[in-house]
Design a protein around this motif. Structure first.
Motif, mmCIF file in Angstrom:
data_model
loop_
_atom_site.group_PDB
_atom_site.id
_atom_site.type_symbol
_atom_site.label_atom_id
_atom_site.label_comp_id
_atom_site.label_asym_id
_atom_site.label_seq_id
_atom_site.Cartn_x
_atom_site.Cartn_y
_atom_site.Cartn_z
ATOM 1 N N LYS A 1010 0.732 -1.031 0.188
ATOM 2 C CA LYS A 1010 -0.018 -0.049 0.544
ATOM 3 C C LYS A 1010 0.803 1.189 0.430
ATOM 4 O O LYS A 1010 1.953 1.199 0.439
ATOM 5 C CB LYS A 1010 -0.383 0.104 1.356
ATOM 6 C CG LYS A 1010 -1.874 1.475 1.174
ATOM 7 C CD LYS A 1010 -2.777 0.919 2.413
ATOM 8 C CE LYS A 1010 -3.941 -0.274 2.390
ATOM 9 N NZ LYS A 1010 -4.541 0.082 3.746
ATOM 10 N N LYS A 1011 0.431 2.134 -0.708
ATOM 11 C CA LYS A 1011 0.892 3.642 -1.216
ATOM 12 C C LYS A 1011 0.057 4.377 -0.481
ATOM 13 O O LYS A 1011 -0.767 4.715 -1.049
ATOM 14 C CB LYS A 1011 1.844 3.627 -2.304
ATOM 15 C CG LYS A 1011 1.050 3.470 -3.274
ATOM 16 C CD LYS A 1011 1.907 3.725 -4.631
ATOM 17 C CE LYS A 1011 0.506 3.480 -6.029
ATOM 18 N NZ LYS A 1011 1.464 3.422 -7.367
ATOM 19 N N ARG A 1012 0.975 5.595 0.165
ATOM 20 C CA ARG A 1012 0.266 7.269 -0.359
ATOM 21 C C ARG A 1012 1.093 8.125 -0.729
ATOM 22 O O ARG A 1012 1.683 7.914 -0.991
ATOM 23 C CB ARG A 1012 -0.017 7.218 1.108
ATOM 24 C CG ARG A 1012 -0.780 8.940 1.426
ATOM 25 C CD ARG A 1012 -0.537 9.453 3.113
ATOM 26 N NE ARG A 1012 -0.951 8.098 3.647
ATOM 27 C CZ ARG A 1012 -1.125 7.615 4.473
ATOM 28 N NH1 ARG A 1012 0.256 7.267 5.271
ATOM 29 N NH2 ARG A 1012 -1.633 6.542 5.116
ATOM 30 N N GLN A 1013 -0.282 8.129 -1.747
ATOM 31 C CA GLN A 1013 0.099 9.877 -2.905
ATOM 32 C C GLN A 1013 -0.615 11.063 -1.825
ATOM 33 O O GLN A 1013 -1.328 11.055 -1.877
ATOM 34 C CB GLN A 1013 -0.592 8.683 -3.734
ATOM 35 C CG GLN A 1013 0.030 7.995 -4.351
ATOM 36 C CD GLN A 1013 -0.592 7.549 -5.926
ATOM 37 O OE1 GLN A 1013 -2.250 7.640 -5.763
ATOM 38 N NE2 GLN A 1013 -0.399 6.568 -6.433
ATOM 39 N N GLN A 1027 -8.310 25.660 -2.348
ATOM 40 C CA GLN A 1027 -8.804 26.605 -1.481
ATOM 41 C C GLN A 1027 -8.231 25.475 -0.477
ATOM 42 O O GLN A 1027 -8.324 24.512 0.527
ATOM 43 C CB GLN A 1027 -10.448 25.686 -1.443
ATOM 44 C CG GLN A 1027 -11.169 26.886 -2.111
ATOM 45 C CD GLN A 1027 -12.406 26.828 -1.619
ATOM 46 O OE1 GLN A 1027 -12.580 25.854 -1.230
ATOM 47 N NE2 GLN A 1027 -13.568 27.600 -2.366
ATOM 48 N N SER A 1028 -6.869 24.190 -1.070
ATOM 49 C CA SER A 1028 -6.411 23.244 -0.468
ATOM 50 C C SER A 1028 -5.478 23.137 -1.150
ATOM 51 O O SER A 1028 -5.625 22.750 -1.900
ATOM 52 C CB SER A 1028 -7.345 21.998 0.008
ATOM 53 O OG SER A 1028 -6.465 21.183 0.424
ATOM 54 N N SER A 1029 -3.911 23.057 -0.147
ATOM 55 C CA SER A 1029 -2.963 22.892 -0.565
ATOM 56 C C SER A 1029 -2.759 21.393 -0.675
ATOM 57 O O SER A 1029 -1.207 21.247 -2.150
ATOM 58 C CB SER A 1029 -2.187 23.558 -0.399
ATOM 59 O OG SER A 1029 -1.310 22.918 1.055
ATOM 60 N N ILE A 1030 -2.984 20.418 -0.372
ATOM 61 C CA ILE A 1030 -2.468 19.447 -0.462
ATOM 62 C C ILE A 1030 -3.783 18.033 -0.874
ATOM 63 O O ILE A 1030 -4.743 18.510 0.249
ATOM 64 C CB ILE A 1030 -2.502 18.773 1.238
ATOM 65 C CG1 ILE A 1030 -0.751 19.582 0.935
ATOM 66 C CG2 ILE A 1030 -1.936 17.270 1.421
ATOM 67 C CD1 ILE A 1030 0.504 19.186 3.051
ATOM 68 N N HIS A 1031 -3.796 16.813 -1.109
ATOM 69 C CA HIS A 1031 -4.415 16.232 -1.655
ATOM 70 C C HIS A 1031 -3.340 14.501 -1.721
ATOM 71 O O HIS A 1031 -2.673 14.362 -2.314
ATOM 72 C CB HIS A 1031 -5.324 16.259 -2.826
ATOM 73 C CG HIS A 1031 -5.736 17.368 -3.415
ATOM 74 N ND1 HIS A 1031 -7.344 17.830 -2.907
ATOM 75 C CD2 HIS A 1031 -5.892 18.894 -3.830
ATOM 76 C CE1 HIS A 1031 -7.277 18.700 -2.963
ATOM 77 N NE2 HIS A 1031 -6.958 19.467 -3.433
ATOM 78 N N GLU A 1032 -4.503 13.561 -0.840
ATOM 79 C CA GLU A 1032 -3.821 12.268 -0.399
ATOM 80 C C GLU A 1032 -5.315 11.312 -1.498
ATOM 81 O O GLU A 1032 -5.709 11.467 -1.150
ATOM 82 C CB GLU A 1032 -3.621 12.381 0.767
ATOM 83 C CG GLU A 1032 -3.074 12.950 1.417
ATOM 84 C CD GLU A 1032 -2.397 13.126 3.413
ATOM 85 O OE1 GLU A 1032 -2.922 11.989 3.535
ATOM 86 O OE2 GLU A 1032 -1.302 13.687 3.211
ATOM 87 N N LYS A 1033 -4.408 10.234 -0.904
ATOM 88 C CA LYS A 1033 -5.333 8.813 -1.706
ATOM 89 C C LYS A 1033 -4.123 7.828 -1.331
ATOM 90 O O LYS A 1033 -2.926 7.954 -1.130
ATOM 91 C CB LYS A 1033 -6.039 8.749 -3.233
ATOM 92 C CG LYS A 1033 -5.270 7.917 -3.688
ATOM 93 C CD LYS A 1033 -5.626 7.237 -4.707
ATOM 94 C CE LYS A 1033 -4.665 7.025 -5.998
ATOM 95 N NZ LYS A 1033 -5.169 6.250 -6.881
ATOM 96 N N GLU A 1034 -5.270 6.507 -0.939
ATOM 97 C CA GLU A 1034 -4.118 5.829 -0.835
ATOM 98 C C GLU A 1034 -4.348 4.710 -1.359
ATOM 99 O O GLU A 1034 -5.484 3.970 -1.687
ATOM 100 C CB GLU A 1034 -3.965 5.280 1.155
ATOM 101 C CG GLU A 1034 -3.408 5.907 1.978
ATOM 102 C CD GLU A 1034 -3.318 5.285 3.326
ATOM 103 O OE1 GLU A 1034 -4.225 3.942 3.701
ATOM 104 O OE2 GLU A 1034 -2.673 5.699 4.164
ATOM 105 N N ASP A 1035 -3.592 3.410 -2.204
ATOM 106 C CA ASP A 1035 -4.080 2.708 -3.133
ATOM 107 C C ASP A 1035 -2.794 1.987 -3.107
ATOM 108 O O ASP A 1035 -1.745 1.481 -2.518
ATOM 109 C CB ASP A 1035 -4.266 3.384 -4.042
ATOM 110 C CG ASP A 1035 -4.770 2.451 -5.492
ATOM 111 O OD1 ASP A 1035 -4.634 1.142 -4.874
ATOM 112 O OD2 ASP A 1035 -5.056 3.496 -6.119
#
Length: 1308
Positions: A1010-1013, A1027-1035
């Motif tokens: 599993k990795k986080r991007q 309105q946001s500087s960071i977006h994440e997801k795990e896959d």
């Protein structure tokens, strides 16, 4: 001659009038069977061929046979329902379509088939065609029917005048006299004193056969077309044959079954059939007369040798036989019962007495006995007349015998007395019989009459030339009938009807022509051309065959020292031919010699009827290509090794299929020049058998895998799977799964909805397909464990299932099915959720596992998208959306908020864009049509309007052989498809619902981490906008990707680029950070070597060397890694990247390298004297200084990169908890990204970690660690996928061979 023929047939009766045929002698009028033995003696001759027939009570009333095909059992013996010789009525039209040489078209002959004549040696073809065998032409048949020196006569009897004043009670009736002739079609031969039953007719119905003929009958349908081959108006479609061609069937017809029947005992007749028309002929052997021929001959010779004083020798013989005939007259017509004393002077004077005379009368039934008491001279020897009372069996038998003898003796005397001069003045007695020679009659019937076939064409020099007797007879003709056209017809007819002996007939034809040449006879041009044209059709003589054997080296004085006979097998001959062809390259006349060897092998092969040799000849003879041309055709050097040669050959054929035949010939020439058995086997089987240098029969050596075509990449993958213990153990039990058990697997729609593979639901079709794949894979694994051979051959079906995805398969079927029916016929396909995925899109295994993408570049080393269509939402993890271009638009419920949608869009677009440092991330417009590969996500503000429709997918050709001869796939892509099927096949539908995150599947446990991007905005404007500087997801991920573009970096450098990169989205740059949350037991790293040259607009393979070692530590890339170390490392890596980019610009950029360029320009200007330029030492010095400056700058930058690299490694030197050991290395050898050869290294774990195996298809060899880790700079054989195993994990068991002690113990 004995021959046979395939079908029974005939045609309608002749109806044409003889007046319409002035050149044909008149024929006798047909006689009604009802009046065959007519009683009107005054108006009609009596006897065979001229008599009518009034049957007695014991005879069956004859019936006219209708002109229809009888449904007798014999009618189908020859395959009358088949028309092997052609069904067209116009047989000349068939010949005209052959494109034959002109002389062959000149000959008037039908029924030939070019393919059959060219393949005369093929026993299977002969059995199919069922030709009748050798035949004869009419003149030779006339000689065969009866001795040509003898004459046959039709005999008729005259009314016998009464010899007594009143008729006796036993006087023969007219019917008895007439029926004394054996049969209406029986003809008398004086020389044999016997009869020959001979008849001929044209009819669609043959007489019933008494047995199955040994040889086939001629084709029935073909015979029906023509009434007769000779005579005007007999051939409705014009003259199609020169004359009849007769075939003999010995003792085939029972004469007692004829109409009228033969009633004098059993008699079998020979049947002669013309294979070209409905004419047939029946003939018997000589039916002996009552008086045996030797007795008649001796009686006649004795009288001629001892003539009476008042008579000539012949008259004496006639007088004696007339006395015997008178005795028969008296017994039959006068009922004379008195005995004939043999000692009386009158008897002695007219007949005489000796042992021969006694036997003559004994054969007539006159026994020699003493006179009874009371006679004038009791006790005197006398001949006693036999009884003729028809009321007693004895009397009836002797009556018939005497009547037959009376007819025969009368006919004999009539014929003998024709020589009136020899009788002189002798007044012969009146005879009551008449004879007519039927030679012209039956010769006309069989087409042998001189008016039908002239006898004046034979050159004088060949008259009586007995050396050719065997040749004339073999061709079925007589010398007297010779003309060039008849000789050609006889030859072609024999070849047509008896193809097995084609070369025999050709030899006899050549003998006749050669004899004419030797005797200085002008040979007709047509015959000479016929010989030439037949030579061009590969006809040969026994002498040619002997020379061919000698050319190949056979014979006592030959190179082989062995005679070529039936004991020599085909393989020995083939090897002799190959060896001789190989040696021929050393001669100055190599091409001429090789052509002669080719001709020799073909002659020997045809003479032996060997399809195997002919196949070898056809495949290996080539067209005279030289070795130099062969190497040039394949564009390889002469020193190329066989493995590389085969790989390049496969690539060339794939790239240029139109040149496949020429390339195959080139490979064949190279195989011959190098005497390579490996290349020969490849040409014969299509699979590489390996070089045979490694003998791995020991249990410690793994087994290789034979190629099925261009499947070296698949072999590498299958070998890799086999080394993984848990995966192998999960698959092995499926080996016992049969098709029925697969079909019996039951699961409901609800079961299908509860389980996902690769982020989507699966269909029943996919489940059944996957179970089939895993079952075949389990079988292969069992063979790899148990097989004693060095290599195992995978099943073709296994290769197909591995290389063709279910999606591709269904698309191919859908493309083929234009009626709108789902090609899968699987109603469960609708169970896939629209929200999840509408059409099972292809996606990157690094994000959504187990579904194979297509290569963006169309290359086997195709670059994968960094991420793909797996939706993500940081705020709501349970919600996903489909990013497939073919999926349905997401519903409102699928998006938690506009903010979540924006985050998803940005991250997915960044993932699709991959790394800015990769030249392949920005996809060319032409490649954008492949929507299954890269999906570009747009910003929310840019996707308000509906996207344009996708361009139509290009139809793919569906071919079951695609996996053997089609485009090679990247191993990692093939791996995705295989792992998808393995996981699908191992689904437990009885268990709980599964998701992509669970680890119940061995595939997930082994390969997936599993990795986080994170997507971080770099621009303040971007922050304000979104309105946001960071977006994440795990896959999930199964592969990590390293872009291989530049020289001089190692595996850590490549991974660092993957985990921290800058991407451009919507015209704005953003940072993409990736960290590892969970690591799998097996870490797979793909080295992406396909690059794109923007100047040439072509993809190419990067051959850059990427350094890697036996161990890699992944701590620095973990999400849990020390943030401070990460930050320091990131800063240093940025400097390192900048320094490397400067080095690359100065050494590999456009117009680079610069340092030597300045020095070269200075040297040129200082030395040139062509142009009159002013001398400027200052300028030259500046050029040299600039070059030195650049050189110094490069030195400084390289030192700096080394220092920066060391600093980074120093930061992480203590972080060694996530240690992985190298276990597998996949190699691609080749300069093109579109083709190449694959092989695979595997570490010998767990027992021998310092040793490695090299798997090169069927060859498996032990190699050193140094070979695996070697610097590949300058080589086209580079690693493109590396596999590491977590240190301390026992996932790998490389050599898994059958061990009786361990395996049997575990089994019990």
């Amino acid at each position: 001659m004995t021959q046979g023929s395939p079908s029974s047939s005939g045609l309608r009766q002749r109806t044409s009038n003889a007046d319409n045929r002035p050149k044909t002698p008149p024929r006798p009028t047909a006689i009604s069977p009802a009046t065959f033995y007519g009683t009107d003696s005054s108006s009609r001759k009596q006897g065979s061929s001229y008599t009518s027939y009034i049957p007695p009570d014991q005879f069956r009333e004859p019936e006219l046979v209708e002109d229809t095909t009888a449904n007798n059992t014999w009618d189908s013996w020859g395959g009358a329902t088949t028309t092997d010789w052609g069904e067209s009525n116009d047989y000349t039209a068939n010949a005209a379509t052959w494109d034959e040489p002109s002389i062959l078209r000149k000959i008037t002959i039908d029924g030939r088939e070019e393919d059959e004549e060219l393949h005369w040696y093929d026993a299977d073809l002969r059995a199919l065609k069922r030709r009748p065998g050798p035949g004869v032409l009419p003149p030779l048949l006339a000689d065969i029917l009866h001795d040509p020196d003898h004459a046959l006569y039709s005999v008729s009897t005259q009314p016998h005048p009464p010899l007594a004043t009143s008729p006796t009670p036993h006087t023969p009736t007219a019917d008895e006299v007439r029926t004394a002739i054996p049969h209406p079609n029986a003809y008398y031969c004086r020389e044999h004193n016997g009869w020959v039953l001979l008849l001929w007719r044209s009819s669609t119905v043959l007489p019933p056969l008494v047995k199955d003929p040994e040889a086939p009958l001629p084709d029935q349908a073909r015979r029906r077309v023509t009434t007769s081959c000779v005579g005007d108006d007999e051939q409705p479609f014009g003259q199609v044959n020169v004359t009849h061609h007769w075939h003999r069937y010995e003792k085939a017809v029972d004469a007692t079954k004829l109409n009228p029947p033969y009633s004098h005992g059993d008699l079998l007749l020979d049947l002669y059939l013309c294979c070209q028309c409905s004419t047939y002929c029946l003939v018997s052997d000589v039916i002996p007369g009552v008086i045996p021929l030797p007795l008649m001959d001796e009686f006649t010779r004795e009288k001629i040798a001892n003539p009476a004083p008042d008579k000539s020798p012949r008259a004496t013989a006639v007088a004696a036989w007339e006395t015997v005939l008178t005795i028969l007259d008296n017994r039959l017509w006068r009922d004379e019962k008195r005995s004939l004393p043999i000692s009386r002077n009158k008897f002695r004077t007219k007949i005489g007495w000796n042992e021969n005379v006694a036997q003559v009368f004994d054969s007539l039934g006159f026994p020699l006995e003493n006179l009874s008491q009371g006679a004038q001279k009791a006790g005197e020897l006398a001949l006693h007349p036999p009884p003729i009372d028809s009321d007693t069996p004895e009397g009836a038998a002797s009556r018939k015998k005497l009547l037959r003898a009376w007819v025969e003796l009368s006919a004999w005397l009539v014929i003998f007395e024709k020589n009136k001069e020899a009788l002189k003045s002798y007044n012969a007695m009146v005879l009551h019989a008449q004879v007519d020679c039927v030679r012209d009659l039956y010769q006309m019937g069989i087409g042998a009459h001189v008016t039908q076939i002239s006898r004046d064409g034979l050159p004088d020099a060949l008259q009586g030339y007995t050396a050719l007797d065997a040749s004339w007879k073999s061709l079925g003709m007589t010398p007297s009938m010779y003309t060039w056209e008849r000789l050609a017809f006889a030859y072609l007819a024999q070849c047509r009807c008896d193809p097995a002996n084609t070369m025999v007939y050709f030899s006899h034809l050549v003998n006749i022509v050669n004899a004419m040449i030797n005797l200085r006879i002008d040979v007709p041009d047509e015959l000479q051309k016929l010989i030439i044209e037949e030579r061009e059709r590969c006809r040969f003589t026994p002498e040619d065959c002997a020379r061919a054997a000698s050319t190949l080296g056979f014979g006592r004085d030959g190179e082989l020292g062995v005679d070529l006979d039936a004991d020599v097998d085909d393989e020995f001959i083939a090897q002799a031919w190959r060896s001789a062809r190989q040696r021929a390259w050393q001669r100055s006349d190599a091409h001429t010699r090789r052509a002669a060897l080719n001709d020799a092998l073909k002659i020997v092969a045809e003479a032996r009827g060997s399809k195997a040799l002919l196949k070898i000849w056809s495949e290996e003879k080539g067209s005279g290509m030289s070795p130099e041309t062969a190497y040039s055709t394949l564009d390889v050097p002469k020193e190329v090794d066989e493995a590389m040669l085969l790989a390049i050959y496969s690539m060339r054929v794939e790239d240029q299929p139109s040149q496949a035949e020429r390339m195959r010939e080139a490979l064949s020439v190279i195989a011959e020049v190098t005497n390579s058995e490996r290349l020969r086997q490849f040409l014969a089987t299509g699979a590489d058998p390996g070089d045979g240098t490694t003998v791995n029969a020991s249990p410690e050596m793994p087994r290789g895998l034979n190629q099925l075509g261009n499947t070296c990449y698949l072999n590498s993958l299958l070998q890799y799977f086999y080394t993984i213990k848990e995966l192998r153990d999960a698959i092995t039990p499926m080996a016992t799964t049969d098709a029925k058990s697969l079909d019996d697997s039951k699961f409901t729609d609800e079961d299908l909805r509860r389980h996902r593979v690769g982020g989507r639901l699966v269909t029943r079709r996919e489940i059944m397909r996957s179970k089939k794949f895993v079952s075949l894979l389990a079988d292969l694994f069992w063979n790899m464990k148990m097989c004693e051979n060095a290599a195992v051959t995978p099943a073709v079906e296994l290769a197909k299932l591995a290389l063709v995805t279910s999606q591709d398969e269904e698309e191919d079927e859908t493309e083929a099915d234009k009626a709108g029916t789902d090609s899968s016929n699987d109603t469960d396909a609708t169970l896939v959720d629209d929200m999840a995925v509408a059409a099972r899109p292809a996606f990157d295994c690094s994000s959504s596992p187990l579904q194979s993408p297509k290569s963006p570049s169309g290359s086997v080393l195709g670059k994968r998208p960094r991420e793909a269509e797996s939706a993500m939402d940081v705020d709501a993890r349970s919600q996903t959306m489909s990013l497939s271009p073919r999926s349905s638009p997401p519903t409102t419920d699928s998006v938690a908020s506009s903010k979540g949608h924006e985050a998803t869009s940005f991250i997915e677009e960044a993932i699709a864009s991959s790394s800015s440092s990769s030249v392949m991330t920005a996809k060319r417009p032409a490649e954008g049509a492949n929507a299954d590969t890269d999906v570009e996500m747009k910003d929310e503000s840019q996707v308000a309007k509906a996207p344009p429709p996708l361009p139509p997918r290009k139809a793919r050709q569906t071919d079951d052989s695609v996996m053997m001869f089609g485009r090679q796939h990247d191993v990692s892509e093939c791996m995705d498809n295989c792992m998808f099927q393995i996981e699908t096949a191992l689904l437990d539908f009885q268990g709980m619902a599964t998701s992509d995150d669970d680890k119940t599947s061995p595939v997930k446990r082994l390969f997936y981490g599993k990795k986080r991007q994170r997507l971080i905005a770099l621009s303040p404007d971007d922050d304000a906008r979104h309105q946001s500087s960071i977006h994440e997801k795990e896959d999930l991920f199964s592969h990590l990707h390293v872009n291989v573009a530049d020289e001089g970096f190692d595996l850590y450098d490549g991974l660092a680029r993957y985990f921290d990169d800058v991407v451009e989205i919507g015209g704005m740059k953003k940072r993409m950070e990736v960290s590892l949350v969970d690591l799998p037991p097996l870490l797979q790293i793909q080295l992406q070597r396909v690059q794109f040259n923007r100047e040439t607009q072509q993809a190419y393979k990067s051959q850059a060397y990427v350094k890697f070692g036996e161990t890699i530590y992944m701590d620095r890339f973990l999400d849990s890694a020390n943030p401070e170390k990460k930050a320091r490392s990131k800063v240093i890596f940025a400097e390192l990247t900048a320094a490397r980019e400067r080095i690359q610009h100065l050494t590999q950029g456009k117009h680079a390298p610069f340092a030597p360029a300045f020095a070269n320009v200075a040297d040129f200007l200082s030395k040139q004297d062509v142009l009159d330029l002013p001398s400027d030492e200052g300028f030259l010095s500046s050029l040299r200084s600039e070059g030195e400056l650049i050189t110094e700058q490069l030195r400084v930058e390289r030192e700096k990169t080394a220092q920066l690299k060391a600093q980074i490694e120093d930061i992480w030197k203590d972080d060694t908890s996530a240690a992985y050991e190298l276990t597998s290395v996949f190699i691609h050898r080749g300069s093109s990204p579109s083709w190449g050869h694959y092989f695979f290294y595997s570490r010998n774990l767990p027992e021998h970690p310092d040793s490695w195996f090299k798997y090169n298809d069927s060859d498996v060899s032990a190699v050193s660690k140094d070979e695996v880790l070697a610097d590949t700079t300058g080589s086209t054989a580079n690693p493109y996928m590396l596999v590491f195993v977590r240190k301390g994990c026992d996932a790998i068991d490389t050599v898994h061979r059958f061990n009786p002690e361990i395996d049997l113990e575990e089994a019990t």
